[in-house]
Design an enzyme around this catalytic site. Sequence first.
Site, PDB file in Angstrom:
ATOM      1  N   ARG A 157      21.912   7.807   8.971  1.00 38.91           N
ATOM      2  CA  ARG A 157      22.104   8.235  10.362  1.00 38.91           C
ATOM      3  C   ARG A 157      20.856   8.882  10.946  1.00 38.91           C
ATOM      4  O   ARG A 157      20.408   8.559  12.032  1.00 38.91           O
ATOM      5  CB  ARG A 157      23.200   9.301  10.413  1.00 38.91           C
ATOM      6  CG  ARG A 157      24.560   8.782  10.687  1.00 38.91           C
ATOM      7  CD  ARG A 157      25.471   9.978  10.813  1.00 38.91           C
ATOM      8  NE  ARG A 157      26.791   9.647  10.322  1.00 38.91           N
ATOM      9  CZ  ARG A 157      27.692  10.533   9.956  1.00 38.91           C
ATOM     10  NH1 ARG A 157      27.406  11.821   9.985  1.00 38.91           N
ATOM     11  NH2 ARG A 157      28.872  10.153   9.560  1.00 38.91           N
TER      12      ARG A 157
ATOM     13  N   CYS B 214      -0.530   6.237   0.976  1.00 33.40           N
ATOM     14  CA  CYS B 214      -0.932   4.911   0.499  1.00 33.40           C
ATOM     15  C   CYS B 214       0.201   4.335  -0.334  1.00 33.40           C
ATOM     16  O   CYS B 214       1.231   4.971  -0.526  1.00 33.40           O
ATOM     17  CB  CYS B 214      -2.185   5.015  -0.372  1.00 33.40           C
ATOM     18  SG  CYS B 214      -3.594   5.734   0.500  1.00 33.40           S
TER      19      CYS B 214
ATOM     20  N   ASN C 254      -1.346   8.593  -4.586  1.00 37.92           N
ATOM     21  CA  ASN C 254      -0.932   8.616  -3.198  1.00 37.92           C
ATOM     22  C   ASN C 254      -0.684  10.082  -2.862  1.00 37.92           C
ATOM     23  O   ASN C 254       0.141  10.728  -3.494  1.00 37.92           O
ATOM     24  CB  ASN C 254       0.351   7.790  -3.045  1.00 37.92           C
ATOM     25  CG  ASN C 254       1.073   8.028  -1.727  1.00 37.92           C
ATOM     26  OD1 ASN C 254       2.293   7.997  -1.674  1.00 37.92           O
ATOM     27  ND2 ASN C 254       0.347   8.284  -0.673  1.00 37.92           N
ATOM     28  N   GLY C 255      -1.409  10.618  -1.914  1.00 37.99           N
ATOM     29  CA  GLY C 255      -1.168  12.010  -1.547  1.00 37.99           C
ATOM     30  C   GLY C 255      -2.404  12.687  -0.991  1.00 37.99           C
ATOM     31  O   GLY C 255      -3.408  12.037  -0.687  1.00 37.99           O
TER      32      GLY C 255
ATOM     33  N   THR D 206      24.392  10.469   5.654  1.00 42.79           N
ATOM     34  CA  THR D 206      23.642  11.352   6.548  1.00 42.79           C
ATOM     35  C   THR D 206      22.163  10.956   6.620  1.00 42.79           C
ATOM     36  O   THR D 206      21.524  11.076   7.662  1.00 42.79           O
ATOM     37  CB  THR D 206      23.815  12.835   6.134  1.00 42.79           C
ATOM     38  OG1 THR D 206      23.213  13.656   7.120  1.00 42.79           O
ATOM     39  CG2 THR D 206      23.233  13.147   4.794  1.00 42.79           C
TER      40      THR D 206
ATOM     41  N   LEU E  83      -4.206   3.495   3.270  1.00 40.65           N
ATOM     42  CA  LEU E  83      -4.266   4.027   4.625  1.00 40.65           C
ATOM     43  C   LEU E  83      -5.433   5.001   4.591  1.00 40.65           C
ATOM     44  O   LEU E  83      -5.385   6.023   3.906  1.00 40.65           O
ATOM     45  CB  LEU E  83      -2.976   4.771   4.996  1.00 40.65           C
ATOM     46  CG  LEU E  83      -2.979   5.377   6.412  1.00 40.65           C
ATOM     47  CD1 LEU E  83      -2.891   4.284   7.465  1.00 40.65           C
ATOM     48  CD2 LEU E  83      -1.836   6.348   6.594  1.00 40.65           C
TER      49      LEU E  83
END
Length: 561
Positions: free
Chosen positions: A340, A2, A75-76, A337, A50
């Site tokens: 990418r 969320c 959130n979790g 990195t 969510l």
Amino acid sequence: MCGIWALFGSDDCLSVQCLSAMKIAHRGPDAFRFENVNGYTNCCFGFHRLAVVDPLFGMQPIRLKKYPYLWLCYNGEIYNHKALQQHFEFEYQTKVDGEIILHLYDKGGIEQTICLLDGVFAFILLDTANKKVFLGRDTYGVRPLFKAMTEDGFLAVCSEAKGLVTLKHSTAPFLKVEPFLPGHYEVLDLKPNGKVASVEMVKYHHCRDEPLHVLYDSVEKLFPGFEIETVKTNLRILFDNAVKKRLMTDRRIGCLLSGGLDSSLVAATLLKQLKEAQVQYALQTFAIGMEDSPDLLAARKVANHIGSEHHEVLFNSEEGIQALDEVIFSLETYDITTVRASVGMYLISKYIRKNTDSVVIFSGEGSDELTQGYIYFHKAPSPEKAEEESERLLKELYLFDVLRADRTTAAHGLELRVPFLDHRFSSYYLSLPPEMRIPKNGIEKHLLREAFEDSNLIPKEILWRPKEAFSDGITSVKNSWFQILQEYVEHQVDDAMMAAAAQKFPFNTPQTKEGYYYRQIFEQHYPGRADWLTHYWMPKWINATDPSARTLSHYKSAAKA
């Protein structure tokens, strides 16, 4: 997964400030709530949902009749919430896993609460009775959290930095926004005028330490000692459990599958667990790559072996390059990195959201840091130095791989789950003698591979497949994503720009044209925020000028075999 957002002691109009909360709407496409705090007209919470657990009563901030003075935005996922509820005989008002935080806090205070949570989380807890605000984040920072605080006590907190950067405050025209450190909680005093003052910042858990919640979990007893067969058995038990506890959801589960060791072990174990749980749908696995990519071929082999409903997403260099701007905006970093590797993950998340109903997505993140999977570990001067490096990488995950995994999936309203970063699995792995964990016979992650040698979970050639960086594996061996990017930026950044790079970007000065190009995009979106990244991700113990695995001398590929 969320989006959480909160302000304390705002001097500005809240209805204007709350527009900032809309910058993280992608994290919670199912519902939004904005709520003021009773008695504090300049404090408020914003929440994007969510709906993964308890669709009926899962809205936040969570407030319970029993504790009218507590407000929780988090959130979790707390995987052991039912075990703790039963053990302490808490009376639940909802089916939301986060409700456990309120009961534990009321029972034993913040320190005990946070140490007992088995899961991934970022939370803001307000106690108006005791005039306290608490912020907390999980051990590895799997769930993100940012904060901004001024000297006069204005506090702003958000899941992503983009929800804070445009906020205005009278005493600070440029709000300093920084990531909240993983494995920590902060205690703040709430003043009558809604402002706050920091009391203490506490590191509550080190990845090496066995977590306190072990006392209340149902994992079968591990075998003592470091004899190789014992260790292999314990690793299988703990990994199995790490996947199993993460099945907690009311939404469809899917899995990213690159065909490398880590994602293949996750996908195979996940499918086995879903069957045992008698889940009625097929497991969807997802692979992305350009034509002729080693990852696509390897992922196909694994999917056939385990029997998943497999999806392949093809992308070309043009689509990859076009995505760079929105990827860097989502990530809030310019690390080479990370950018990418994020393009492939961003595009596959976009595909999952658009074409399937899988929402909770499993992935193999964290394994390379934990099990010494990077190719440069072959060059470690000693097992002790390798152990030190592994712990450093885990500590910095929130700046790199975990950041990538969260933002690229959350950008498309998906929730990522990472079993390799399970507290019990990772603390056990780190407790093993250093010499057991180093590369062996020229093969990295030897112990992990050995542990699953006789399980027939995945094909043998995948179990022993050498390391591919995700950003390399998704493209052809002949022309890697790394090379495609080099050719593209060569035309975007000229030598004169590079010559003036140190002047233009004195902090973390880009050393390559690719680095310069990413930094330029980052600065367009987040001017003056370069210090969010403390340093670039780079291999150790070798004179690397680029983080791509393919540029390292140890790199083995089918093309050279």
